[in-house]
Design a protein around this motif. Structure first.
Motif, PDB file in Angstrom:
ATOM      1  N   LEU A 206      -2.045  -9.579  -5.044  1.00  0.00           N
ATOM      2  CA  LEU A 206      -1.567  -8.356  -5.686  1.00  0.00           C
ATOM      3  C   LEU A 206      -1.920  -7.116  -4.865  1.00  0.00           C
ATOM      4  O   LEU A 206      -1.125  -6.165  -4.779  1.00  0.00           O
ATOM      5  CB  LEU A 206      -2.148  -8.241  -7.096  1.00  0.00           C
ATOM      6  CG  LEU A 206      -1.608  -9.235  -8.128  1.00  0.00           C
ATOM      7  CD1 LEU A 206      -2.407  -9.151  -9.428  1.00  0.00           C
ATOM      8  CD2 LEU A 206      -0.131  -8.986  -8.401  1.00  0.00           C
ATOM      9  N   LEU A 207      -3.087  -7.105  -4.263  1.00  0.00           N
ATOM     10  CA  LEU A 207      -3.466  -5.977  -3.406  1.00  0.00           C
ATOM     11  C   LEU A 207      -2.551  -5.892  -2.186  1.00  0.00           C
ATOM     12  O   LEU A 207      -2.222  -4.792  -1.716  1.00  0.00           O
ATOM     13  CB  LEU A 207      -4.931  -6.111  -2.978  1.00  0.00           C
ATOM     14  CG  LEU A 207      -5.969  -5.831  -4.074  1.00  0.00           C
ATOM     15  CD1 LEU A 207      -7.359  -6.221  -3.601  1.00  0.00           C
ATOM     16  CD2 LEU A 207      -5.933  -4.346  -4.473  1.00  0.00           C
ATOM     17  N   PHE A 208      -2.149  -7.052  -1.681  1.00  0.00           N
ATOM     18  CA  PHE A 208      -1.181  -7.077  -0.569  1.00  0.00           C
ATOM     19  C   PHE A 208       0.151  -6.495  -1.039  1.00  0.00           C
ATOM     20  O   PHE A 208       0.794  -5.712  -0.325  1.00  0.00           O
ATOM     21  CB  PHE A 208      -1.000  -8.514  -0.079  1.00  0.00           C
ATOM     22  CG  PHE A 208      -0.111  -8.643   1.117  1.00  0.00           C
ATOM     23  CD1 PHE A 208      -0.634  -8.539   2.402  1.00  0.00           C
ATOM     24  CD2 PHE A 208       1.249  -8.875   0.975  1.00  0.00           C
ATOM     25  CE1 PHE A 208       0.186  -8.667   3.514  1.00  0.00           C
ATOM     26  CE2 PHE A 208       2.076  -9.000   2.079  1.00  0.00           C
ATOM     27  CZ  PHE A 208       1.548  -8.896   3.352  1.00  0.00           C
ATOM     28  N   ALA A 209       0.569  -6.868  -2.248  1.00  0.00           N
ATOM     29  CA  ALA A 209       1.811  -6.321  -2.812  1.00  0.00           C
ATOM     30  C   ALA A 209       1.702  -4.806  -3.012  1.00  0.00           C
ATOM     31  O   ALA A 209       2.668  -4.071  -2.767  1.00  0.00           O
ATOM     32  CB  ALA A 209       2.121  -7.010  -4.141  1.00  0.00           C
ATOM     33  N   LYS A 210       0.542  -4.347  -3.435  1.00  0.00           N
ATOM     34  CA  LYS A 210       0.331  -2.907  -3.615  1.00  0.00           C
ATOM     35  C   LYS A 210       0.424  -2.165  -2.286  1.00  0.00           C
ATOM     36  O   LYS A 210       1.054  -1.097  -2.204  1.00  0.00           O
ATOM     37  CB  LYS A 210      -1.037  -2.667  -4.259  1.00  0.00           C
ATOM     38  CG  LYS A 210      -1.377  -1.201  -4.457  1.00  0.00           C
ATOM     39  CD  LYS A 210      -2.753  -1.027  -5.064  1.00  0.00           C
ATOM     40  CE  LYS A 210      -3.104   0.459  -5.170  1.00  0.00           C
ATOM     41  NZ  LYS A 210      -4.465   0.670  -5.759  1.00  0.00           N
ATOM     42  N   LYS A 211      -0.174  -2.727  -1.268  1.00  0.00           N
ATOM     43  CA  LYS A 211      -0.161  -2.088   0.054  1.00  0.00           C
ATOM     44  C   LYS A 211       1.255  -1.933   0.577  1.00  0.00           C
ATOM     45  O   LYS A 211       1.585  -0.948   1.258  1.00  0.00           O
ATOM     46  CB  LYS A 211      -1.011  -2.920   1.019  1.00  0.00           C
ATOM     47  CG  LYS A 211      -1.101  -2.336   2.419  1.00  0.00           C
ATOM     48  CD  LYS A 211      -1.985  -3.197   3.294  1.00  0.00           C
ATOM     49  CE  LYS A 211      -2.069  -2.631   4.707  1.00  0.00           C
ATOM     50  NZ  LYS A 211      -2.923  -3.487   5.589  1.00  0.00           N
ATOM     51  N   ILE A 239      -4.589  -3.210 -10.750  1.00  0.00           N
ATOM     52  CA  ILE A 239      -3.708  -3.379  -9.592  1.00  0.00           C
ATOM     53  C   ILE A 239      -2.249  -3.380 -10.019  1.00  0.00           C
ATOM     54  O   ILE A 239      -1.408  -2.721  -9.397  1.00  0.00           O
ATOM     55  CB  ILE A 239      -4.048  -4.691  -8.851  1.00  0.00           C
ATOM     56  CG1 ILE A 239      -5.528  -4.737  -8.477  1.00  0.00           C
ATOM     57  CG2 ILE A 239      -3.196  -4.825  -7.590  1.00  0.00           C
ATOM     58  CD1 ILE A 239      -5.989  -6.079  -7.937  1.00  0.00           C
ATOM     59  N   VAL A 240      -1.937  -4.109 -11.083  1.00  0.00           N
ATOM     60  CA  VAL A 240      -0.545  -4.216 -11.539  1.00  0.00           C
ATOM     61  C   VAL A 240      -0.006  -2.850 -11.949  1.00  0.00           C
ATOM     62  O   VAL A 240       1.105  -2.460 -11.563  1.00  0.00           O
ATOM     63  CB  VAL A 240      -0.447  -5.210 -12.713  1.00  0.00           C
ATOM     64  CG1 VAL A 240       0.934  -5.152 -13.354  1.00  0.00           C
ATOM     65  CG2 VAL A 240      -0.728  -6.634 -12.228  1.00  0.00           C
ATOM     66  N   PHE A 241      -0.788  -2.078 -12.713  1.00  0.00           N
ATOM     67  CA  PHE A 241      -0.330  -0.766 -13.171  1.00  0.00           C
ATOM     68  C   PHE A 241      -0.128   0.192 -12.004  1.00  0.00           C
ATOM     69  O   PHE A 241       0.808   0.993 -12.004  1.00  0.00           O
ATOM     70  CB  PHE A 241      -1.328  -0.176 -14.176  1.00  0.00           C
ATOM     71  CG  PHE A 241      -1.269  -0.804 -15.537  1.00  0.00           C
ATOM     72  CD1 PHE A 241      -0.527  -1.955 -15.772  1.00  0.00           C
ATOM     73  CD2 PHE A 241      -1.951  -0.250 -16.602  1.00  0.00           C
ATOM     74  CE1 PHE A 241      -0.464  -2.537 -17.030  1.00  0.00           C
ATOM     75  CE2 PHE A 241      -1.898  -0.809 -17.875  1.00  0.00           C
ATOM     76  CZ  PHE A 241      -1.152  -1.961 -18.081  1.00  0.00           C
ATOM     77  N   SER A 242      -1.017   0.119 -11.020  1.00  0.00           N
ATOM     78  CA  SER A 242      -0.878   1.026  -9.875  1.00  0.00           C
ATOM     79  C   SER A 242       0.370   0.706  -9.062  1.00  0.00           C
ATOM     80  O   SER A 242       1.049   1.612  -8.564  1.00  0.00           O
ATOM     81  CB  SER A 242      -2.127   0.956  -8.986  1.00  0.00           C
ATOM     82  OG  SER A 242      -2.298  -0.348  -8.454  1.00  0.00           O
ATOM     83  N   ILE A 243       0.707  -0.588  -8.936  1.00  0.00           N
ATOM     84  CA  ILE A 243       1.942  -0.960  -8.225  1.00  0.00           C
ATOM     85  C   ILE A 243       3.157  -0.438  -8.974  1.00  0.00           C
ATOM     86  O   ILE A 243       4.078   0.134  -8.381  1.00  0.00           O
ATOM     87  CB  ILE A 243       2.036  -2.490  -8.060  1.00  0.00           C
ATOM     88  CG1 ILE A 243       0.898  -3.024  -7.199  1.00  0.00           C
ATOM     89  CG2 ILE A 243       3.380  -2.881  -7.432  1.00  0.00           C
ATOM     90  CD1 ILE A 243       0.828  -4.540  -7.140  1.00  0.00           C
TER      91      ILE A 243
END
Length: 406
Positions: A206-211, A239-243
């Protein structure tokens, strides 16, 4: 007696065929003739011996079955040679592109498993993980993981998967080289590699998706989390909300927000702030008050973000005095270290937010909301002044954009 000797020889051949190496070949290639030969032996093993000692006529049937079985084994040998050649070609292609250090570590581990029939030192696997530098390196990593799993099951009788710490490092290695599809396999409950799916590995993905602002990967990971029964955590929601906020996807943040709440996840302030700010930005006051109810059940005091979001909600609801009361409360609780930030955010509420929220409304709603905010924002500021809160907030930007608002 010749029949008995042949049966003994046949038993040795079939026992040898159940070695880990052949089991690996079976799992890789699923050869029909090998399976047929083994199944034929299993079906006839008991009747074969019983018939030999009870009737001479059965001996003839045994010889016929023995001949058929030998023919199947011969066919298996041909298939085996063909499959070995195919695998050698594939492995050669992979290894030729893999880094030298990874190939050396892979060969050492393979020698332990295949030739020495012993478990390789853990340090070799960790070194291989840290050395992965491209997609081919990760392919070798997953190949040795599959072999290790077979070895652990067949030789050591270890049924447990690899531990979560190792699996998270595997995920990080996949992401480091861009092998996203292999990284997602770490979340599979049932796989060939003995991996343990855990929410920590999901967080790395998920962090990779956010980046990379990758909404597609976000959805895929969350589907895998659900399918493999991984327990959602407060950090997952962060993480999900920030994306969703970064990619301006309101529908998705609401979908996953409901899922987190239903799962009983205690959302952090950061998650609630992001969700409430998003709701106030698009002007969805119904959703905003539902989120505020969730927040109030776990937290007594507002954060700056949640308080100003509520103030915006009151302005949309045509309640400028209530908006002023929330801002007054924030003014009393905000620490001196954040007071300057408080003034900056209040200025944004007056100058930037009205334009943004109006642009997101449907055409028939735009003029109505513009007129409401044009009247209520100065009323709110006057109410704050009457409460003794003297804020140097410039409203010129709002009046200058009156034409746009209307």
């Amino acid at each position: 007696m010749q029949g008995v000797m042949k049966a003994h020889q046949l038993g040795r051949v079939l026992r040898h065929s159940s070695s880990p190496t052949l089991l690996y070949s079976l799992s890789r290639f699923q050869s029909p003739c090998i399976l047929e030969a083994n199944n034929e032996y299993c079906r006839n093993n008991s009747s074969l011996w019983r018939g030999y000692f009870t009737s001479g006529t059965i001996y003839g049937n045994y010889m016929e079955k023995d001949s058929n079985l030998r023919r199947n084994v011969c066919q298996c040998q041909k298939c085996s040679m063909m499959f070995r050649a195919s695998f050698s070609t594939e492995a050669g292609t992979v290894e030729s592109s893999a880094t030298e250090s990874v190939k050396e570590l892979y060969d050492k581990m393979l020698k332990c498993v295949v030739e020495q029939k012993s478990a390789p030192p853990n340090a070799l696997l960790w070194s291989l993980l840290q050395s992965c530098a491209n997609h081919e390196d990760v392919n070798l990593l997953f190949d040795i993981l599959r072999r290790l799993r077979i070895f652990r099951l067949s030789n050591l009788r270890i049924h447990e998967n690899f531990n979560c710490a190792l699996c998270q490092e595997i995920t990080k290695a996949c992401l480091r080289v861009g092998a996203i599809d292999l990284g997602k396999k770490v979340l599979w409950k049932h796989s060939l590699y003995g991996l343990t799916p855990n929410i920590g590995s999901a967080h790395h993905l998920l962090l990779f998706a956010k980046k990379h602002n990758d909404v597609k990967l976000l959805v895929e990971v969350m589907n895998l989390v659900k399918k493999n029964d991984l327990i959602l955590q407060p950090g997952t929601a962060d993480i999900v909300f920030s994306i969703c906020s970064q990619t301006d996807n309101w529908d998705l943040i609401c979908k996953y927000g409901k899922r987190f709440v239903k799962a009983g996840v205690k959302l952090r302030k950061t998650s609630l702030d992001t969700w409430m700010e998003f709701a106030s930005k698009i002007g969805d006051v119904d959703a905003l008050w539902k989120i505020e109810k969730i927040r109030s059940e776990t937290m007594k005091e507002h954060t700056l973000a949640s308080g100003l979001s509520c103030a915006k909600g009151f302005l949309i609801d045509h309640k400028p005095e209530d908006a002023a009361a929330v801002i007054q409360l924030l003014n009393q609780t905000v620490p001196d270290s954040r007071r300057q930030n408080f003034i900056v955010e209040l200025q944004k509420l007056v100058a930037d937010w009205p334009l943004e929220v109006i642009k997101r409304q449907k055409d028939e709603r735009k003029k109505e909301l513009a007129a409401t905010l044009q009247h209520d924002i100065p009323t709110m500021l006057n109410a704050l002044s009457n409460m003794g809160l003297k804020l140097n907030v410039n409203v010129e930007d709002l009046t200058r954009n009156e034409a746009i608002l209307s």
